[in-house]
Design a protein around this motif. Structure first.
Motif, PDB file in Angstrom:
ATOM      1  N   ILE A 227       6.844   9.676  -6.053  1.00 51.30           N
ATOM      2  CA  ILE A 227       8.083   9.561  -5.292  1.00 51.30           C
ATOM      3  C   ILE A 227       8.403   8.086  -5.028  1.00 51.30           C
ATOM      4  O   ILE A 227       8.892   7.713  -3.953  1.00 51.30           O
ATOM      5  CB  ILE A 227       8.039  10.352  -3.963  1.00 51.30           C
ATOM      6  CG1 ILE A 227       6.810   9.956  -3.130  1.00 51.30           C
ATOM      7  CG2 ILE A 227       8.017  11.843  -4.231  1.00 51.30           C
ATOM      8  CD1 ILE A 227       6.858  10.504  -1.708  1.00 51.30           C
ATOM      9  N   ALA A 228       8.123   7.258  -6.024  1.00 52.64           N
ATOM     10  CA  ALA A 228       8.325   5.819  -5.841  1.00 52.64           C
ATOM     11  C   ALA A 228       9.783   5.469  -5.550  1.00 52.64           C
ATOM     12  O   ALA A 228      10.065   4.586  -4.744  1.00 52.64           O
ATOM     13  CB  ALA A 228       7.840   5.057  -7.065  1.00 52.64           C
TER      14      ALA A 228
ATOM     15  N   ILE B  13       7.403  11.250   2.097  1.00 50.22           N
ATOM     16  CA  ILE B  13       7.760   9.836   2.252  1.00 50.22           C
ATOM     17  C   ILE B  13       7.046   9.261   3.476  1.00 50.22           C
ATOM     18  O   ILE B  13       6.423   8.208   3.416  1.00 50.22           O
ATOM     19  CB  ILE B  13       9.294   9.676   2.404  1.00 50.22           C
ATOM     20  CG1 ILE B  13       9.985   9.974   1.073  1.00 50.22           C
ATOM     21  CG2 ILE B  13       9.648   8.287   2.904  1.00 50.22           C
ATOM     22  CD1 ILE B  13      11.507   9.975   1.131  1.00 50.22           C
ATOM     23  N   ILE B  14       7.133   9.995   4.578  1.00 47.45           N
ATOM     24  CA  ILE B  14       6.528   9.478   5.808  1.00 47.45           C
ATOM     25  C   ILE B  14       5.011   9.371   5.654  1.00 47.45           C
ATOM     26  O   ILE B  14       4.389   8.428   6.124  1.00 47.45           O
ATOM     27  CB  ILE B  14       6.940  10.354   7.008  1.00 47.45           C
ATOM     28  CG1 ILE B  14       8.449  10.200   7.219  1.00 47.45           C
ATOM     29  CG2 ILE B  14       6.190   9.951   8.271  1.00 47.45           C
ATOM     30  CD1 ILE B  14       9.057  11.215   8.133  1.00 47.45           C
ATOM     31  N   GLN B  15       4.429  10.319   4.929  1.00 51.15           N
ATOM     32  CA  GLN B  15       2.982  10.233   4.704  1.00 51.15           C
ATOM     33  C   GLN B  15       2.599   8.990   3.898  1.00 51.15           C
ATOM     34  O   GLN B  15       1.566   8.383   4.156  1.00 51.15           O
ATOM     35  CB  GLN B  15       2.480  11.503   4.014  1.00 51.15           C
ATOM     36  CG  GLN B  15       2.507  12.688   4.965  1.00 51.15           C
ATOM     37  CD  GLN B  15       2.212  14.001   4.260  1.00 51.15           C
ATOM     38  OE1 GLN B  15       1.588  14.030   3.204  1.00 51.15           O
ATOM     39  NE2 GLN B  15       2.679  15.089   4.850  1.00 51.15           N
TER      40      GLN B  15
ATOM     41  N   ASP C 116       9.196  11.367 -12.071  1.00 52.94           N
ATOM     42  CA  ASP C 116       9.774  11.280 -10.751  1.00 52.94           C
ATOM     43  C   ASP C 116       9.854  12.683 -10.166  1.00 52.94           C
ATOM     44  O   ASP C 116      10.645  13.508 -10.584  1.00 52.94           O
ATOM     45  CB  ASP C 116      11.166  10.662 -10.859  1.00 52.94           C
ATOM     46  CG  ASP C 116      11.782  10.491  -9.483  1.00 52.94           C
ATOM     47  OD1 ASP C 116      11.093  10.806  -8.489  1.00 52.94           O
ATOM     48  OD2 ASP C 116      12.938  10.048  -9.423  1.00 52.94           O
ATOM     49  N   LYS C 117       8.970  12.927  -9.198  1.00 52.98           N
ATOM     50  CA  LYS C 117       8.933  14.267  -8.619  1.00 52.98           C
ATOM     51  C   LYS C 117       9.973  14.425  -7.524  1.00 52.98           C
ATOM     52  O   LYS C 117      10.202  15.511  -7.034  1.00 52.98           O
ATOM     53  CB  LYS C 117       7.549  14.530  -8.032  1.00 52.98           C
ATOM     54  CG  LYS C 117       6.455  14.530  -9.068  1.00 52.98           C
ATOM     55  CD  LYS C 117       5.250  15.328  -8.561  1.00 52.98           C
ATOM     56  CE  LYS C 117       4.087  15.228  -9.532  1.00 52.98           C
ATOM     57  NZ  LYS C 117       3.026  14.331  -9.047  1.00 52.98           N
ATOM     58  N   SER C 118      10.538  13.287  -7.096  1.00 56.17           N
ATOM     59  CA  SER C 118      11.352  13.371  -5.890  1.00 56.17           C
ATOM     60  C   SER C 118      12.554  14.301  -6.058  1.00 56.17           C
ATOM     61  O   SER C 118      13.013  14.897  -5.110  1.00 56.17           O
ATOM     62  CB  SER C 118      11.810  11.979  -5.447  1.00 56.17           C
ATOM     63  OG  SER C 118      12.576  11.384  -6.457  1.00 56.17           O
ATOM     64  N   VAL C 119      13.035  14.420  -7.310  1.00 60.08           N
ATOM     65  CA  VAL C 119      14.205  15.274  -7.498  1.00 60.08           C
ATOM     66  C   VAL C 119      13.861  16.757  -7.407  1.00 60.08           C
ATOM     67  O   VAL C 119      14.726  17.589  -7.153  1.00 60.08           O
ATOM     68  CB  VAL C 119      14.893  14.988  -8.854  1.00 60.08           C
ATOM     69  CG1 VAL C 119      15.717  13.726  -8.754  1.00 60.08           C
ATOM     70  CG2 VAL C 119      13.878  14.885  -9.968  1.00 60.08           C
TER      71      VAL C 119
ATOM     72  N   ALA D  95       0.838  -1.198   0.000  1.00 58.54           N
ATOM     73  CA  ALA D  95       0.000   0.000   0.000  1.00 58.54           C
ATOM     74  C   ALA D  95       0.875   1.251   0.000  1.00 58.54           C
ATOM     75  O   ALA D  95       0.611   2.221  -0.720  1.00 58.54           O
ATOM     76  CB  ALA D  95      -0.932   0.000   1.213  1.00 58.54           C
ATOM     77  N   VAL D  96       1.923   1.211   0.785  1.00 60.98           N
ATOM     78  CA  VAL D  96       2.849   2.340   0.873  1.00 60.98           C
ATOM     79  C   VAL D  96       3.445   2.632  -0.502  1.00 60.98           C
ATOM     80  O   VAL D  96       3.468   3.770  -0.982  1.00 60.98           O
ATOM     81  CB  VAL D  96       3.999   2.011   1.862  1.00 60.98           C
ATOM     82  CG1 VAL D  96       5.090   3.068   1.795  1.00 60.98           C
ATOM     83  CG2 VAL D  96       3.465   1.850   3.273  1.00 60.98           C
ATOM     84  N   LEU D  97       3.886   1.577  -1.140  1.00 62.02           N
ATOM     85  CA  LEU D  97       4.564   1.724  -2.412  1.00 62.02           C
ATOM     86  C   LEU D  97       3.623   2.249  -3.492  1.00 62.02           C
ATOM     87  O   LEU D  97       3.993   3.099  -4.305  1.00 62.02           O
ATOM     88  CB  LEU D  97       5.111   0.362  -2.817  1.00 62.02           C
ATOM     89  CG  LEU D  97       6.206   0.399  -3.830  1.00 62.02           C
ATOM     90  CD1 LEU D  97       7.346   1.264  -3.355  1.00 62.02           C
ATOM     91  CD2 LEU D  97       6.700  -1.014  -4.070  1.00 62.02           C
ATOM     92  N   LEU D  98       2.413   1.746  -3.481  1.00 63.35           N
ATOM     93  CA  LEU D  98       1.462   2.176  -4.495  1.00 63.35           C
ATOM     94  C   LEU D  98       1.097   3.645  -4.291  1.00 63.35           C
ATOM     95  O   LEU D  98       0.953   4.401  -5.251  1.00 63.35           O
ATOM     96  CB  LEU D  98       0.229   1.270  -4.472  1.00 63.35           C
ATOM     97  CG  LEU D  98       0.530  -0.175  -4.916  1.00 63.35           C
ATOM     98  CD1 LEU D  98      -0.607  -1.121  -4.545  1.00 63.35           C
ATOM     99  CD2 LEU D  98       0.834  -0.245  -6.407  1.00 63.35           C
ATOM    100  N   ASP D  99       1.012   4.052  -3.032  1.00 66.81           N
ATOM    101  CA  ASP D  99       0.727   5.454  -2.752  1.00 66.81           C
ATOM    102  C   ASP D  99       1.893   6.338  -3.218  1.00 66.81           C
ATOM    103  O   ASP D  99       1.692   7.400  -3.801  1.00 66.81           O
ATOM    104  CB  ASP D  99       0.475   5.637  -1.247  1.00 66.81           C
ATOM    105  CG  ASP D  99       0.039   7.049  -0.910  1.00 66.81           C
ATOM    106  OD1 ASP D  99      -0.928   7.532  -1.549  1.00 66.81           O
ATOM    107  OD2 ASP D  99       0.669   7.682  -0.037  1.00 66.81           O
ATOM    108  N   ALA D 100       3.091   5.857  -2.980  1.00 63.79           N
ATOM    109  CA  ALA D 100       4.278   6.615  -3.388  1.00 63.79           C
ATOM    110  C   ALA D 100       4.303   6.774  -4.901  1.00 63.79           C
ATOM    111  O   ALA D 100       4.673   7.819  -5.431  1.00 63.79           O
ATOM    112  CB  ALA D 100       5.537   5.904  -2.913  1.00 63.79           C
TER     113      ALA D 100
END
Ligand code: ADP
Ligand code: MG
Length: 650
Positions: free
Chosen positions: A438-439, A564-566, A550-553, A428-433
């Motif tokens: 921000i996978a 990430i924590i969310q 990829d938005k993480s950058v 679930a965490v991964l799919l949300d990411a």
């Protein structure tokens, strides 16, 4: 080679196997089931077989394949091979394949008829892991469709009636192990310190008994390391003339080369003592053992309804475990077994350990059934049905994770969760990411969490030194918690130029290099075995149409960390707690008091609310792998959860 007891029943086994779809084979540990039976079957049909042999443990699958490749003088990975998560040493030609029960379950779910095999051997069935139990249910149905498929269920304990009844009265074949008498000793009164008692017993055996190796059972890594260290200290001060004593640990988290040491013969006038977890109880055979010391406990995974988590607890063993342990002393000659508990305590033990399905979270098995198209999970072919309460709680959990819809049908998200090789909450965490774009960074952390024994516990002597090496990574997390620290480790590891640098660094910070390289592994062409590739390819397939960048950058580090924590919060809602006075916390789900574990980067801090991914109970309840969270996030992600729970307890 010595003739193994299994040879006595070879003809009988071949007859039963040819005549029946299902054969149950019961035989004592060391009698030759795991190594010989697949070879018998292969020879029986002139090499025209494809045999899968399941093992609950990776180590066992790997060791057995190596051993049988040796015995057959073939190259490992050709005729004889293995498949465990992250490692595939088999080819399309492989005739005997050892694999973990989890790998076979995956194959079953992907290619439902297991057409690539002619015979399935479920080994170590007595261990009653959830996955082996599930496999039995699925195979029972599959046998009706695939008339040419044969199944052998192998168990090391006599209690095979259950398997026989489940497979409509399948024939049971017993192989009598070579068994020499074992003298048994009990304590006259209980001891306080089991490690100390183990060490003293070992020294006493060493000083007064004829040669022969010692096998001692303790519950976990910490106790084992402590005992090995104590023994090594004491060995220094043994009087001259006393033979050398070599102490070796054996547990799953040990690097493979070190695990192999226990199988080596010690040369000359020396005695070996192996201090092991229950890993040495039935799945690995160590020759030369004459003396067994049984500490009387083991670690088992237990589902804590109050906390909504599986946790590892140290529990008394069962009589059946005690008998297995004792049996290890009488394999090659008469032996002795020292039980470090009283005879009265022994009679108080349960006769069998409860099967995993009765004590653990059943969210994964339920989701697996839903994926396989089983709508009535209560009425399914369970070898042993979990309690209604457990099934209901799993259904609720899956519903909360949006894996099931209002009708209890598996959703698209649920299907993804079921094939990801992760517990549903991590999926679930991964799919949300993935949705948040921000996978990548989340995948790093999820990979870490899905691998056991990544962060190792330093020995107390080394604790300060190791802590110092870890400190920069903790500081860099800016107080955002252990998940962020984990990611810092991975990022640092990745930036190191060579594998020797990586090894060196892992050693310094007490991170398992082997586990870390699994986190990182980029496998060639084996996406199925490789969690990261598998997850990545899964997510890519997902985003084929909606190109998710990829938005993480683009995000600043602290915004990214918050996101990430969310993501993790969506999967770990049940593992949240609110602050109480005195740096303690109360879990939102169960109202339990919990403390932050001293190993956490936020230990000693006072946070409004925390989320944790691990719960352990030693002297008190501890949350491990802790991240501070904002109450506002909780309200946004799970308004119902929060209002209902807090109202209920105020
Ligand atoms: P079972 O499955 O019935 O417990 P195994 O087939 O694993 O028995 O082992 C049969 C025998 O083969 C053991 O008693 C031991 O003597 C020998 N053996 C198995 N594996 C190894 C190994 N890795 N190294 C040395 N001997 C082994
Ligand atoms: Mg075996």
């Amino acid at each position: 080679m010595q003739r193994l007891p299994i040879s006595e029943v070879r003809t009988d086994l071949e007859k039963k196997f040819s005549r029946n779809h299902v054969t149950i084979l019961v035989g004592e540990t060391g009698s030759g089931k795991s190594t010989q039976v697949p070879q018998f079957i292969l020879a029986l049909n002139n090499g025209k077989e494809k045999i899968a042999v399941t093992q609950p443990r990776r180590v066992a699958a790997i060791n057995l394949a190596k051993r049988v490749a040796d015995e057959t003088k073939t190259t490992l990975g050709q005729d004889v091979g293995y498949t465990v998560r992250f490692q595939n040493m088999s080819s399309a030609k492989t005739k005997i394949k050892y694999l973990t029960d989890g790998m076979l379950l995956r194959e079953l779910l992907l290619r439902t008829n297991l057409d690539q095999y002619t015979t399935i051997i479920l080994d170590e069935a007595h261990e009653r892991t959830i996955i082996t139990d599930l496999l039995m249910g699925f195979l029972k149905t599959l046998l009706q469709r695939r008339k040419n498929l044969r199944l052998i269920v192998m168990s090391a304990t006599i209690d095979a009636d259950k398997f026989s009844r489940f497979f409509d009265g399948a024939e049971v074949l017993y192989v009598q192990g070579r068994r020499f008498p074992v003298q048994r000793y009990y304590l006259s009164k209980p001891v306080e310190d089991i490690v100390d008692a183990t060490v003293r017993t070992a020294i006493q055996i060493h000083a007064s008994e004829p040669m022969g190796d010692i096998l001692a059972f303790l519950a976990g890594q910490e106790d084992i390391d402590k005992a090995v260290d104590m023994l090594n200290d004491m060995i220094q001060s043994l009087p001259k003339g006393v033979p050398d004593l070599i102490a070796l640990p054996l547990y799953a988290a040990l690097p493979p080369q070190q695990q192999l040491k226990v199988f080596e013969k010690v040369a000359g006038n020396k005695r070996k003592i192996i201090i092991a977890t229950n890993i040495a109880e039935t799945s690995l055979t160590i020759s030369g053992v004459r003396y067994v010391i049984d500490g009387g406990t083991h670690k088992v995974k237990v589902w804590r309804h109050d906390l909504g988590l599986d946790s590892l607890l140290t529990m008394p063993i069962s009589k059946s475990n005690a008998a297995q342990r004792m049996g290890r002393a009488g394999r090659e000659a008469a032996g002795k077994c020292y039980r470090l508990y009283t005879e009265t305590d022994y009679y108080g033990l349960k006769s069998q350990s409860e099967p995993e399905i009765e004590r653990c979270d059943v969210a994964f098995p339920i989701l697996t059934l839903k994926l396989a198209g089983v709508s009535d999970v209560l009425g399914w072919n369970w070898l042993e049905r979990p309690s209604k309460a457990a099934i209901m709680s799993a259904l609720m959990q899956l519903y909360a994770l949006k894996a099931l819809d209002d009708e209890g049908q598996i959703t698209e998200v649920g299907k993804k969760m079921a094939v990801l090789p992760l517990p549903p909450n991590l999926s679930a965490v991964l799919l949300d990411a993935h949705q948040k774009g921000i996978a990548d960074p989340v995948l790093d952390i999820v990979s870490c969490l899905s691998i056991e024994n990544l962060i190792m516990n330093p020995h107390p002597d080394k604790r300060d030194e190791v802590y110092e090496k870890r400190l920069p990574f903790i500081t860099a997390s800016g107080g955002m918690g252990d998940l962020v620290v984990l990611r810092n480790y991975v990022q640092h590891y990745r930036r190191l130029p060579s594998s020797s640098d990586r090894k060196e660094w892992c050693k310094e910070v007490y991170i398992s290099y082997r586990a870390m390289s699994n986190v990182e592994k980029v496998s060639i062409n084996q996406s199925e075995q490789d969690i990261r590739n598998q997850l990545e390819s899964y997510l890519k397939a997902e985003s084929a149409n909606i190109h998710s960048e990829d938005k993480s950058v683009q995000l600043g580090p602290s915004v990214l960390n918050e996101q990430i924590i969310q993501c993790f919060l969506t999967g770990f809602l049940a593992n949240t707690a609110l602050s109480l006075p005195g740096k303690m916390y109360r879990t939102i789900a169960g109202g339990q008091t919990i403390n932050i574990h001293p190993s956490s980067s936020v230990f000693g801090k006072n946070e409004d609310a925390i989320m944790y991914t691990e719960y352990i109970f030693t002297t008190k309840a501890y949350a491990r792998n802790v991240s501070p969270i904002d109450l506002e996030w909780l309200q946004r992600i799970a308004p119902h959860f929060l209002s209902r729970r807090t109202a209920g307890h105020d």
